[in-house]
Scaffold this active site. Structure first.
Site, PDB file in Angstrom:
ATOM      1  N   VAL A  90       0.830  -1.208   0.000  1.00 20.75           N
ATOM      2  CA  VAL A  90       0.000   0.000   0.000  1.00 20.75           C
ATOM      3  C   VAL A  90       0.862   1.255   0.000  1.00 20.75           C
ATOM      4  O   VAL A  90       0.391   2.350   0.291  1.00 20.75           O
ATOM      5  CB  VAL A  90      -0.957   0.008   1.227  1.00 20.75           C
ATOM      6  CG1 VAL A  90      -1.969  -1.129   1.121  1.00 20.75           C
ATOM      7  CG2 VAL A  90      -0.184  -0.107   2.546  1.00 20.75           C
ATOM      8  N   ASP A  91       2.150   1.094  -0.348  1.00 22.88           N
ATOM      9  CA  ASP A  91       3.099   2.206  -0.209  1.00 22.88           C
ATOM     10  C   ASP A  91       3.308   3.039  -1.473  1.00 22.88           C
ATOM     11  O   ASP A  91       4.019   4.038  -1.456  1.00 22.88           O
ATOM     12  CB  ASP A  91       4.453   1.656   0.279  1.00 22.88           C
ATOM     13  CG  ASP A  91       4.960   0.497  -0.575  1.00 22.88           C
ATOM     14  OD1 ASP A  91       4.780   0.532  -1.808  1.00 22.88           O
ATOM     15  OD2 ASP A  91       5.540  -0.449   0.004  1.00 22.88           O
ATOM     16  N   SER A 122       5.307 -13.974   0.997  1.00 29.72           N
ATOM     17  CA  SER A 122       5.301 -15.316   1.569  1.00 29.72           C
ATOM     18  C   SER A 122       3.973 -16.011   1.238  1.00 29.72           C
ATOM     19  O   SER A 122       3.782 -17.166   1.578  1.00 29.72           O
ATOM     20  CB  SER A 122       5.502 -15.253   3.077  1.00 29.72           C
ATOM     21  OG  SER A 122       4.543 -14.401   3.654  1.00 29.72           O
ATOM     22  N   CYS A 148     -13.950   8.546   2.696  1.00 32.53           N
ATOM     23  CA  CYS A 148     -14.925   8.880   3.737  1.00 32.53           C
ATOM     24  C   CYS A 148     -15.975   7.781   3.799  1.00 32.53           C
ATOM     25  O   CYS A 148     -16.596   7.440   2.791  1.00 32.53           O
ATOM     26  CB  CYS A 148     -15.582  10.228   3.450  1.00 32.53           C
ATOM     27  SG  CYS A 148     -16.934  10.601   4.590  1.00 32.53           S
ATOM     28  N   CYS A 173     -14.368  14.755   7.428  1.00 27.38           N
ATOM     29  CA  CYS A 173     -14.310  14.772   5.965  1.00 27.38           C
ATOM     30  C   CYS A 173     -14.567  16.198   5.465  1.00 27.38           C
ATOM     31  O   CYS A 173     -15.507  16.859   5.903  1.00 27.38           O
ATOM     32  CB  CYS A 173     -15.379  13.816   5.435  1.00 27.38           C
ATOM     33  SG  CYS A 173     -15.660  13.930   3.665  1.00 27.38           S
ATOM     34  N   HIS A 176      -4.609  -4.162  -2.214  1.00 30.43           N
ATOM     35  CA  HIS A 176      -5.043  -3.780  -0.864  1.00 30.43           C
ATOM     36  C   HIS A 176      -5.164  -2.271  -0.701  1.00 30.43           C
ATOM     37  O   HIS A 176      -5.159  -1.765   0.415  1.00 30.43           O
ATOM     38  CB  HIS A 176      -4.081  -4.362   0.177  1.00 30.43           C
ATOM     39  CG  HIS A 176      -4.082  -5.860   0.198  1.00 30.43           C
ATOM     40  ND1 HIS A 176      -3.058  -6.600   0.736  1.00 30.43           N
ATOM     41  CD2 HIS A 176      -4.986  -6.758  -0.277  1.00 30.43           C
ATOM     42  CE1 HIS A 176      -3.347  -7.899   0.593  1.00 30.43           C
ATOM     43  NE2 HIS A 176      -4.499  -8.017  -0.017  1.00 30.43           N
TER      44      HIS A 176
HETATM   45 ZN   LIG Z   1     -17.559  12.601   3.651  1.00 28.25          ZN
END
Ligand SMILES: [Zn+2]
Length: 288
Positions: free
Chosen positions: A115-116, A233, A139, A190, A131
């Site tokens: 996720v980087d 893995s 939000c 948000c 992912h």
């Molecule tokens: Zn929102």
């Protein structure tokens, strides 16, 4: 008389050599499936890998994030502290090699469990973030997707003095913090709807990967000449299922990982060596 056990020569015990791997990749139409092991050289720890058992806290689960406001607050406080280290991480030689192989026309697409954002930062195209990605927020009330950097600026503005030093950041971008510090952290809402809660645009443990995203990845694998697993893995079914699909369809699978993996018996070529040396070597042989 007891025989002295002879040491096993890793070169002959290994089911694959770099030559085998190069031959697989040279055939082209390679789809890469990457995991945390590809990003460890960028300073992002692999909590399922060799040092992973040292991870000290249980990862946030989707259920906790949804149902427990205090758990959510704890996540964002840790994440606020851990974000600068994630943001400053740079692609390493392994990410660069994948992008090079793609520019050479050998790799058609990348499915990453990371996720980087480091594949994209290295110049890779057609990357599916299985992912999700930490550089975005979503939000949960209105669905607005926003930039994480912007959120960090807003959090910094309302938490000017909340910045304890941390040594260790977890792969999902949060850091260890003592509980007594968490109460001083202020979360924001948000910007689109004024409510929230906000969630990082990543798939938490216990959360399902969106079906259309999974289907996209299956389609990529099904059209591939081969599947190349890098630094995973294959512990979670989320990634392992693509190896199973490839196997079922007779699509050859190569794997480069430091240490054993769940898929070892399923793959055609396995190289147990550091990605930071194997992948640049592949590029020198095939794409230089
Ligand atoms: Zn929102």
């Amino acid at each position: 008389m007891t025989a002295v056990p002879t040491a096993v020569d890793p070169a002959t015990a290994d089911p694959g050599t770099l030559e085998d791997l190069a031959a697989l990749v040279a055939d082209g139409d390679v789809v890469v499936l990457s995991g945390a092991g590809l990003s460890t050289d960028s300073g992002i720890p692999d909590y399922r890998g060799a040092t992973g058992s040292l991870r000290r806290h249980t990862p946030m689960t989707y259920q906790t994030f949804l149902r427990d406001p205090r758990g959510r607050h704890r996540y964002w406080a840790r994440s606020f502290v851990g974000w600068p280290q994630i943001r400053e991480a740079r692609p390493n030689a392994g990410h660069a090699a994948v992008a090079d192989l793609q520019r050479a026309g050998l790799v058609t697409g990348v499915v990453t469990q990371n996720v980087d954002g480091l594949h994209q930062a290295a110049g890779a195209r057609d990357v599916v973030e299985l992912h999700g990605g930490l550089e975005r927020t979503v939000c949960l009330a209105c669905g607005d997707v926003a930039d994480r950097g912007e959120l960090h600026e807003r959090l910094h503005a309302v938490n000017p003095h909340f910045g304890p030093h941390v040594d260790e950041v977890n792969p999902d971008g949060d850091a260890e913090l003592p509980d007594e510090l968490l109460d001083g952290f202020v979360m924001v809402d948000c910007l689109a709807c004024g409510r929230g809660p906000l969630k990082p645009d990543v798939v938490f443990f216990g959360e399902t990967v969106p079906r259309d995203r999974v289907d996209t990845c299956f389609a990529m694998v099904e059209q591939a000449g081969s599947l190349l697993v890098l630094g995973s893995s294959l512990t979670v079914m989320s990634g392992y299922r693509f190896v199973l699909r490839a196997e079922k369809l007779g699509i050859p699978v190569g794997l480069v990982n430091l240490g054993p993996t769940r898929g070892d018996a399923k793959v055609d070529v396995r190289v147990d060596a550091p990605l930071g040396t194997v992948l640049p070597d592949l590029v020198r042989r095939l794409a230089a």
